[in-house]
Design an enzyme around this catalytic site. Structure first.
Site, PDB file in Angstrom:
ATOM      1  N   THR A 124      -5.447  -3.474   9.260  1.00 55.33           N
ATOM      2  CA  THR A 124      -4.440  -4.088   8.384  1.00 55.33           C
ATOM      3  C   THR A 124      -4.038  -5.478   8.873  1.00 55.33           C
ATOM      4  O   THR A 124      -4.047  -6.442   8.117  1.00 55.33           O
ATOM      5  CB  THR A 124      -3.198  -3.179   8.283  1.00 55.33           C
ATOM      6  OG1 THR A 124      -3.533  -2.056   7.464  1.00 55.33           O
ATOM      7  CG2 THR A 124      -2.017  -3.910   7.668  1.00 55.33           C
TER       8      THR A 124
ATOM      9  N   LYS B  50       0.819  -1.221   0.000  1.00 57.85           N
ATOM     10  CA  LYS B  50       0.000   0.000   0.000  1.00 57.85           C
ATOM     11  C   LYS B  50       0.850   1.269   0.000  1.00 57.85           C
ATOM     12  O   LYS B  50       0.338   2.366  -0.181  1.00 57.85           O
ATOM     13  CB  LYS B  50      -0.896  -0.034   1.252  1.00 57.85           C
ATOM     14  CG  LYS B  50      -1.939   1.037   1.345  1.00 57.85           C
ATOM     15  CD  LYS B  50      -2.728   0.857   2.658  1.00 57.85           C
ATOM     16  CE  LYS B  50      -3.662   2.023   2.906  1.00 57.85           C
ATOM     17  NZ  LYS B  50      -4.301   1.919   4.232  1.00 57.85           N
TER      18      LYS B  50
ATOM     19  N   THR C 126       5.649 -12.346  14.966  1.00 60.06           N
ATOM     20  CA  THR C 126       6.644 -11.771  15.868  1.00 60.06           C
ATOM     21  C   THR C 126       6.684 -12.505  17.213  1.00 60.06           C
ATOM     22  O   THR C 126       5.672 -13.069  17.643  1.00 60.06           O
ATOM     23  CB  THR C 126       6.288 -10.279  16.122  1.00 60.06           C
ATOM     24  OG1 THR C 126       6.993  -9.802  17.256  1.00 60.06           O
ATOM     25  CG2 THR C 126       4.800 -10.078  16.405  1.00 60.06           C
ATOM     26  N   ASP C 127       7.822 -12.450  17.867  1.00 67.91           N
ATOM     27  CA  ASP C 127       7.934 -13.041  19.214  1.00 67.91           C
ATOM     28  C   ASP C 127       7.062 -12.306  20.223  1.00 67.91           C
ATOM     29  O   ASP C 127       6.738 -12.845  21.288  1.00 67.91           O
ATOM     30  CB  ASP C 127       9.400 -13.068  19.690  1.00 67.91           C
ATOM     31  CG  ASP C 127      10.089 -11.712  19.759  1.00 67.91           C
ATOM     32  OD1 ASP C 127       9.478 -10.689  19.371  1.00 67.91           O
ATOM     33  OD2 ASP C 127      11.259 -11.665  20.183  1.00 67.91           O
TER      34      ASP C 127
ATOM     35  N   ARG D 241      15.836  -7.510  24.639  1.00 63.26           N
ATOM     36  CA  ARG D 241      15.323  -7.987  23.356  1.00 63.26           C
ATOM     37  C   ARG D 241      16.300  -8.994  22.771  1.00 63.26           C
ATOM     38  O   ARG D 241      17.503  -8.945  23.053  1.00 63.26           O
ATOM     39  CB  ARG D 241      15.131  -6.810  22.377  1.00 63.26           C
ATOM     40  CG  ARG D 241      14.114  -5.762  22.857  1.00 63.26           C
ATOM     41  CD  ARG D 241      12.717  -6.336  22.935  1.00 63.26           C
ATOM     42  NE  ARG D 241      11.683  -5.399  23.360  1.00 63.26           N
ATOM     43  CZ  ARG D 241      11.162  -5.362  24.593  1.00 63.26           C
ATOM     44  NH1 ARG D 241      11.599  -6.174  25.531  1.00 63.26           N
ATOM     45  NH2 ARG D 241      10.189  -4.518  24.885  1.00 63.26           N
TER      46      ARG D 241
ATOM     47  N   ALA E  17       2.025  -5.171   7.329  1.00 64.69           N
ATOM     48  CA  ALA E  17       1.445  -4.949   8.658  1.00 64.69           C
ATOM     49  C   ALA E  17       1.731  -3.519   9.091  1.00 64.69           C
ATOM     50  O   ALA E  17       2.632  -2.867   8.573  1.00 64.69           O
ATOM     51  CB  ALA E  17       2.072  -5.903   9.684  1.00 64.69           C
TER      52      ALA E  17
ATOM     53  N   ASP F 138       8.714   5.557  30.823  1.00 65.50           N
ATOM     54  CA  ASP F 138       8.640   4.249  30.176  1.00 65.50           C
ATOM     55  C   ASP F 138       7.436   4.159  29.239  1.00 65.50           C
ATOM     56  O   ASP F 138       6.419   4.825  29.457  1.00 65.50           O
ATOM     57  CB  ASP F 138       8.556   3.151  31.249  1.00 65.50           C
ATOM     58  CG  ASP F 138       9.138   1.842  30.758  1.00 65.50           C
ATOM     59  OD1 ASP F 138       9.512   1.758  29.573  1.00 65.50           O
ATOM     60  OD2 ASP F 138       9.217   0.899  31.574  1.00 65.50           O
ATOM     61  N   ARG F 139       7.584   3.318  28.209  1.00 64.32           N
ATOM     62  CA  ARG F 139       6.452   3.002  27.321  1.00 64.32           C
ATOM     63  C   ARG F 139       5.353   2.341  28.157  1.00 64.32           C
ATOM     64  O   ARG F 139       5.646   1.523  29.032  1.00 64.32           O
ATOM     65  CB  ARG F 139       6.969   2.041  26.244  1.00 64.32           C
ATOM     66  CG  ARG F 139       5.919   1.426  25.395  1.00 64.32           C
ATOM     67  CD  ARG F 139       6.508   0.318  24.524  1.00 64.32           C
ATOM     68  NE  ARG F 139       7.069   0.808  23.285  1.00 64.32           N
ATOM     69  CZ  ARG F 139       7.832   0.074  22.469  1.00 64.32           C
ATOM     70  NH1 ARG F 139       8.135  -1.169  22.778  1.00 64.32           N
ATOM     71  NH2 ARG F 139       8.292   0.581  21.345  1.00 64.32           N
TER      72      ARG F 139
ATOM     73  N   LYS G 152      -1.245  -8.922  15.997  1.00 66.06           N
ATOM     74  CA  LYS G 152      -0.447  -9.974  15.338  1.00 66.06           C
ATOM     75  C   LYS G 152      -0.864 -11.358  15.849  1.00 66.06           C
ATOM     76  O   LYS G 152      -0.985 -12.305  15.070  1.00 66.06           O
ATOM     77  CB  LYS G 152       1.059  -9.755  15.570  1.00 66.06           C
ATOM     78  CG  LYS G 152       1.649  -8.529  14.897  1.00 66.06           C
ATOM     79  CD  LYS G 152       1.618  -8.564  13.379  1.00 66.06           C
ATOM     80  CE  LYS G 152       2.522  -9.593  12.768  1.00 66.06           C
ATOM     81  NZ  LYS G 152       2.598  -9.459  11.281  1.00 66.06           N
TER      82      LYS G 152
ATOM     83  N   LEU H  19      15.818   7.114  25.871  1.00 70.53           N
ATOM     84  CA  LEU H  19      15.818   5.727  26.358  1.00 70.53           C
ATOM     85  C   LEU H  19      14.665   5.556  27.344  1.00 70.53           C
ATOM     86  O   LEU H  19      14.547   6.306  28.314  1.00 70.53           O
ATOM     87  CB  LEU H  19      17.162   5.432  27.029  1.00 70.53           C
ATOM     88  CG  LEU H  19      17.481   3.979  27.361  1.00 70.53           C
ATOM     89  CD1 LEU H  19      17.405   3.083  26.136  1.00 70.53           C
ATOM     90  CD2 LEU H  19      18.885   3.890  27.971  1.00 70.53           C
TER      91      LEU H  19
HETATM   92  P1  NAD Z   1       7.496  -2.109   8.008  1.00 68.75           P
HETATM   93  O1  NAD Z   1       6.589  -1.244   8.823  1.00 68.75           O
HETATM   94  O2  NAD Z   1       8.877  -1.634   7.712  1.00 68.75           O
HETATM   95  O3  NAD Z   1       6.802  -2.432   6.605  1.00 68.75           O
HETATM   96  C1  NAD Z   1       5.456  -2.755   6.488  1.00 68.75           C
HETATM   97  C2  NAD Z   1       5.098  -2.728   5.013  1.00 68.75           C
HETATM   98  O4  NAD Z   1       3.726  -3.117   4.878  1.00 68.75           O
HETATM   99  C3  NAD Z   1       5.243  -1.356   4.370  1.00 68.75           C
HETATM  100  O5  NAD Z   1       5.855  -1.466   3.111  1.00 68.75           O
HETATM  101  C4  NAD Z   1       3.803  -0.884   4.225  1.00 68.75           C
HETATM  102  O6  NAD Z   1       3.602   0.012   3.143  1.00 68.75           O
HETATM  103  C5  NAD Z   1       3.070  -2.201   4.025  1.00 68.75           C
HETATM  104  N1  NAD Z   1       1.653  -2.112   4.422  1.00 68.75           N
HETATM  105  C6  NAD Z   1       1.168  -1.634   5.594  1.00 68.75           C
HETATM  106  N2  NAD Z   1      -0.184  -1.692   5.582  1.00 68.75           N
HETATM  107  C7  NAD Z   1      -0.543  -2.242   4.392  1.00 68.75           C
HETATM  108  C8  NAD Z   1      -1.779  -2.568   3.798  1.00 68.75           C
HETATM  109  N3  NAD Z   1      -2.946  -2.350   4.424  1.00 68.75           N
HETATM  110  N4  NAD Z   1      -1.789  -3.121   2.569  1.00 68.75           N
HETATM  111  C9  NAD Z   1      -0.617  -3.362   1.908  1.00 68.75           C
HETATM  112  N5  NAD Z   1       0.590  -3.052   2.415  1.00 68.75           N
HETATM  113  C10 NAD Z   1       0.631  -2.503   3.653  1.00 68.75           C
HETATM  114  O7  NAD Z   1       7.507  -3.509   8.764  1.00 68.75           O
HETATM  115  P2  NAD Z   1       8.707  -4.556   8.965  1.00 68.75           P
HETATM  116  O8  NAD Z   1       9.497  -4.150  10.143  1.00 68.75           O
HETATM  117  O9  NAD Z   1       9.376  -4.792   7.660  1.00 68.75           O
HETATM  118  O10 NAD Z   1       7.866  -5.842   9.384  1.00 68.75           O
HETATM  119  C11 NAD Z   1       7.387  -6.748   8.391  1.00 68.75           C
HETATM  120  C12 NAD Z   1       6.642  -7.871   9.085  1.00 68.75           C
HETATM  121  O11 NAD Z   1       7.511  -8.535   9.998  1.00 68.75           O
HETATM  122  C13 NAD Z   1       5.440  -7.389   9.903  1.00 68.75           C
HETATM  123  O12 NAD Z   1       4.400  -8.315   9.731  1.00 68.75           O
HETATM  124  C14 NAD Z   1       5.952  -7.410  11.344  1.00 68.75           C
HETATM  125  O13 NAD Z   1       4.896  -7.652  12.240  1.00 68.75           O
HETATM  126  C15 NAD Z   1       6.922  -8.574  11.281  1.00 68.75           C
HETATM  127  N6  NAD Z   1       8.035  -8.518  12.247  1.00 68.75           N
HETATM  128  C16 NAD Z   1       8.800  -7.389  12.360  1.00 68.75           C
HETATM  129  C17 NAD Z   1       9.865  -7.382  13.259  1.00 68.75           C
HETATM  130  C18 NAD Z   1      10.763  -6.169  13.427  1.00 68.75           C
HETATM  131  O14 NAD Z   1      11.580  -6.139  14.348  1.00 68.75           O
HETATM  132  N7  NAD Z   1      10.678  -5.163  12.555  1.00 68.75           N
HETATM  133  C19 NAD Z   1      10.148  -8.511  14.047  1.00 68.75           C
HETATM  134  C20 NAD Z   1       9.335  -9.647  13.890  1.00 68.75           C
HETATM  135  C21 NAD Z   1       8.298  -9.639  12.989  1.00 68.75           C
END
Ligand code: NAD
Length: 325
Positions: free
Chosen positions: A102, A38, A127-128, A217, A85, A275-276, A157, A209
């Site tokens: 999403t 998207k 994700t973990d 992590r 996502a 903190d978050r 998730k 921080l």
């Molecule tokens: P990111 O936010 O960098 O990228 C997400 C991508 O999804 C973007 O290109 C965005 O345009 C696209 N997107 C979002 N909503 C959309 C929609 N409705 N339709 C189509 N495309 C859409 O995310 P990332 O860090 O690359 O993570 C990718 C996946 O890996 C995710 O599912 C995330 O939950 C999972 N993940 C991420 C991590 C991390 O540390 N970043 C760790 C474990 C798992």
């Protein structure tokens, strides 16, 4: 073979696409890749510039919640690797609606189309964080662990993981779920801790921080994360979940300390902030299943991975400066 990669313009998805097009995953060396993205704030077509001229790559701009477009895109596909996502915990705390839309509805829309068109493999990238939070002396999570997500992001998730596994049980869709740990590397949007801290420090700005900085992590380089996903896409058993961890457990203070050292700066650059909300204390993954069954092993050391990541952000100010602005 045709693989649809959702979210292939984001951080991890674009790495997977670049590697696959370059032939670095033997099972997909000749595959055609169709990226469905998207292009939200986190998506960037520039992330695919290196491979944009490949005749094996096609880009479809669109929303995974758009049932008609998803149906057209998945018709004739052999596999789906689903990265798309909303991915940032802090944004989910500020407002969770888009995460539900999403991550939950979008995933179900893909599962519907994949079932209808008889897609041969559906890898749901998770994700973990779905497992919740560990105390310091708890054993790392195995795939058998109950899901106890705490943030709106991880809850969305976890919901999508369950829907993906339900599509396997109910409709026989060949689904695998991967649960990756905290991922770092080049092309990561500068809202996540490592690129945020690196780019702040490159600009001489302090780094925020959270809390006492003792949250732990399990760090995983993007190259290793994508290797794990590629192994599951090729040989993962339908209906199974695979943890993909890096085995590098560090507190946020330790990560910060290492960044300061590599950039020749000191603690005076750290600004401790409240903190978050609901901040998970510790994540740690047991990766014996994917290692034993599929031969996965993380190979990028923390020292090398972090140094290369800093070098990339130093050399690619043109990539991140407009995003931070
Ligand atoms: P990111 O936010 O960098 O990228 C997400 C991508 O999804 C973007 O290109 C965005 O345009 C696209 N997107 C979002 N909503 C959309 C929609 N409705 N339709 C189509 N495309 C859409 O995310 P990332 O860090 O690359 O993570 C990718 C996946 O890996 C995710 O599912 C995330 O939950 C999972 N993940 C991420 C991590 C991390 O540390 N970043 C760790 C474990 C798992």
């Amino acid at each position: 073979m045709r693989i649809v990669v959702t979210g292939g313009a984001g951080f991890i998805g674009s790495h997977f696409v670049r590697q696959a097009i370059k032939g670095n995953y033997s099972a997909f060396a000749d595959a055609e890749l169709v990226v469905l993205d998207k292009l939200t704030y986190a998506g960037n077509k520039q992330n695919l510039a290196e491979v944009a001229d490949s005749s094996r790559l096609r880009f479809v701009e669109g929303d995974i919640c758009d049932g008609r477009l998803v149906g057209e895109t998945l018709r004739g596909a052999d596999a789906v690797v689903h990265f798309a996502a909303e991915s940032h915990v802090d944004r989910s705390i500020a407002g969770a609606d888009e995460f539900v839309r999403t991550n939950v509805l979008g995933t179900q829309t893909l599962l519907n189309a994949a079932t209808e068109h008889g897609v041969g493999k559906f890898v749901h990238v998770s994700t973990d964080e779905v497992y919740g939070s560990l105390e310091s002396d708890d054993a790392p999570w195995t795939e058998e662990e109950a899901l106890k997500p705490n943030s709106p992001y991880s809850a969305s998730k976890a919901s999508s993981d369950l829907l993906a596994l339900a599509a396997h049980r109910t409709h026989g869709l060949p689904v695998c779920v991967t649960r990756g740990s905290n991922t770092y590397g080049h092309h990561q949007y500068p809202e996540k801790i490592i690129p945020l801290f690196v780019t702040n420090l490159l600009d001489g700005l302090k780094i925020p921080l959270y809390g006492d900085g003792e949250n732990v992590r399990d760090w995983l380089h993007v190259d290793d994360h994508c290797q794990g996903i590629a192994l599951v896409a090729a040989d993962g058993k339908p209906g199974e979940v695979y943890n993909v961890g890096g085995g590098i457990e560090l507190t946020n203070r330790q990560v910060t300390g290492r960044l300061l050292t590599l950039l020749n700066m000191d603690e005076s650059m750290v600004r401790y902030v409240a903190d978050r909300k609901g901040h998970d204390r510790r994540y740690a993954m047991d990766i014996s299943k994917i290692s034993g069954q599929l031969g996965y092993q993380p190979t990028v050391t923390w020292e090398k991975g972090l140094a290369e990541t800093i070098d990339w952000y130093t050399a690619h100010r043109d990539w991140w400066e407009p995003l931070k602005g």
